[in-house]
Design a protein around this motif. Structure first.
Motif, PDB file in Angstrom:
ATOM      1  N   UNK A   1       0.828  -1.210   0.000  1.00 49.23           N
ATOM      2  CA  UNK A   1       0.000   0.000   0.000  1.00 49.23           C
ATOM      3  C   UNK A   1       0.863   1.261   0.000  1.00 49.23           C
ATOM      4  N   UNK A   2       1.940   1.240   0.781  1.00 50.83           N
ATOM      5  CA  UNK A   2       2.826   2.402   0.843  1.00 50.83           C
ATOM      6  C   UNK A   2       3.588   2.579  -0.470  1.00 50.83           C
ATOM      7  N   UNK A   3       3.939   1.467  -1.110  1.00 48.41           N
ATOM      8  CA  UNK A   3       4.616   1.550  -2.409  1.00 48.41           C
ATOM      9  C   UNK A   3       3.730   2.243  -3.431  1.00 48.41           C
ATOM     10  N   UNK A   4       2.439   1.895  -3.432  1.00 47.98           N
ATOM     11  CA  UNK A   4       1.517   2.508  -4.382  1.00 47.98           C
ATOM     12  C   UNK A   4       1.194   3.945  -3.987  1.00 47.98           C
ATOM     13  N   UNK A   5       1.106   4.227  -2.698  1.00 53.63           N
ATOM     14  CA  UNK A   5       0.895   5.608  -2.250  1.00 53.63           C
ATOM     15  C   UNK A   5       2.027   6.497  -2.756  1.00 53.63           C
ATOM     16  N   UNK A   6       3.244   6.009  -2.637  1.00 57.66           N
ATOM     17  CA  UNK A   6       4.405   6.749  -3.115  1.00 57.66           C
ATOM     18  C   UNK A   6       4.325   6.973  -4.625  1.00 57.66           C
ATOM     19  N   UNK A   7       4.028   5.908  -5.355  1.00 55.03           N
ATOM     20  CA  UNK A   7       3.967   5.990  -6.817  1.00 55.03           C
ATOM     21  C   UNK A   7       2.852   6.917  -7.289  1.00 55.03           C
ATOM     22  N   UNK A   8       1.666   6.798  -6.694  1.00 58.15           N
ATOM     23  CA  UNK A   8       0.528   7.632  -7.109  1.00 58.15           C
ATOM     24  C   UNK A   8       0.798   9.103  -6.813  1.00 58.15           C
ATOM     25  N   UNK A   9       1.347   9.406  -5.640  1.00 52.02           N
ATOM     26  CA  UNK A   9       1.629  10.807  -5.307  1.00 52.02           C
ATOM     27  C   UNK A   9       2.739  11.373  -6.190  1.00 52.02           C
ATOM     28  N   UNK A  10       3.726  10.556  -6.510  1.00 50.25           N
ATOM     29  CA  UNK A  10       4.784  11.012  -7.413  1.00 50.25           C
ATOM     30  C   UNK A  10       4.228  11.270  -8.811  1.00 50.25           C
TER      31      UNK A  10
END
Length: 355
Positions: A99-108
């Motif tokens: 979930x944190x990996x995707x949060x990082x990717x989506x915000x980037x």
């Protein structure tokens, strides 16, 4: 002058924290000379990065920030996008880490769309643990194709070796059905335009690999080459695109025929990636061609088996940074050249007035 006007802003998504992603990020940024080329912003959190730094004995200095307007040029910035404490368990498939990996990717990606960062380099993710109600994409490329302008094409790059895919994350049983004239045209045009605009190869030579063994042996081992691929390739060639094929895939790389072309297009994932990684593993870069923004990633995955041991090789991630910067600069040159061009009629008027 704002931070954006001073330097190329490199956004980095954190990837799977239980894999080698953070290690190769930090190792790639350990040499301060890279800060002369860009200002990195890692979308994540300072605490787990500091922990991984300590475990892997990496000396990269990081600067925590809470807003992109706080970016400090000449520093490795870490944008804190979550506050909760997390447990790093190297080599483990953890849904919370996903979930944190995707949060990082989506915000980037949002920052990339809003021009708050200039380029994006993504660390490896685990395609299984990233799936949730709000993210149902098989990987980075599919999401970027949805969010950005253009038609995405996965292009693996190592110096002059460039391998693109007609289909990427598609089950093998579905590949033949997906190979339509429209798809082939779109992918060939995309790679041709990318070679011109992103790599400044102005008469690119492109090879297309056949789908079936021996490229179908003139229809004996499959008809897709005869009925779909050859007519489409001829049409594109007649339009002025220097595309050839379909070539039998088995001997194409072994005979070094690939060295005669600026790019090769494979029909499916393993047909392209197996020879590419055999020739380039650890040095290759995954570039998402065809979009209005620049995104690259290393050519490897999370490598759970060596995570946290401090032995991961950062070369591919570093090359992904360099390629993203290089393509961004080439696109800037294209914009400047086109801005300097006057329409023919306007040039004639200007010349007459000066006489």
């Amino acid at each position: 002058m704002s931070y954006k006007e001073k330097n190329i802003i490199l956004g980095i998504s954190i990837g799977d924290l239980n894999g080698i992603g953070t290690e190769v990020i930090l190792k790639s940024l350990e040499d301060n000379r890279i800060l002369e080329l860009c200002t990195p912003v890692i979308f994540g959190n300072s605490k787990p990065l500091s922990y991984i730094k300590k475990i892997t004995k990496i000396n990269t200095q990081i600067q925590g920030i809470d807003d992109l307007e706080q970016i400090i040029p000449g520093k490795v910035n870490v944008l804190n996008i979550w506050k909760e404490n997390i447990n790093i368990d190297f080599g483990t498939n953890d849904p919370q880490i996903g979930e944190l990996a995707i949060k990082s990717f989506v915000e980037a990606t949002e920052a990339l769309k809003a021009d708050k960062i200039d380029i994006l380099v993504t660390a490896p993710i685990n395609k299984y643990n990233i799936q949730n109600e709000s993210f149902k994409h098989p990987g980075h490329t599919d999401y970027l194709n949805e969010q950005l302008e253009g038609n995405a094409l996965m292009l693996l790059v190592n110096d002059n070796l460039r391998v693109g895919l007609l289909t990427d994350h598609l089950p093998l049983k579905d590949v033949a059905k997906a190979l339509t004239p429209e798809l082939i045209e779109q992918k060939v045009r995309t790679i041709n335009n990318s070679l011109i605009e992103d790599f400044h190869i102005f008469k690119p030579r492109i090879a297309v690999l056949g789908l079936n063994p021996h490229s179908g042996d003139e229809g004996i081992i499959g008809e897709e080459e005869q009925t779909i691929m050859i007519p489409t390739i001829k049409k594109l060639f007649n339009e002025g695109i220097l595309v050839s094929g379909p070539f039998p895939a088995d001997g194409f790389f072994g005979s070094s025929t690939y060295q005669k072309f600026d790019a090769i297009i494979a029909c499916y994932h393993d047909q392209g990636l197996t020879p590419f990684k055999t020739l380039s593993f650890g040095n290759g870069v995954n570039y998402t061609a065809g979009l209005n923004k620049v995104r690259t990633s290393p050519d490897h995955g999370t490598a759970y088996d060596i995570a946290g041991k401090g032995i991961a090789n950062e070369t591919s991630f570093r090359e992904a940074i360099y390629l993203a910067i290089d393509i961004f600069n080439k696109r800037k040159i294209n914009i400047e050249i086109n801005a300097d061009r006057l329409p023919t009629q306007q040039k004639q008027i200007t010349t007459k007035k000066s006489q």
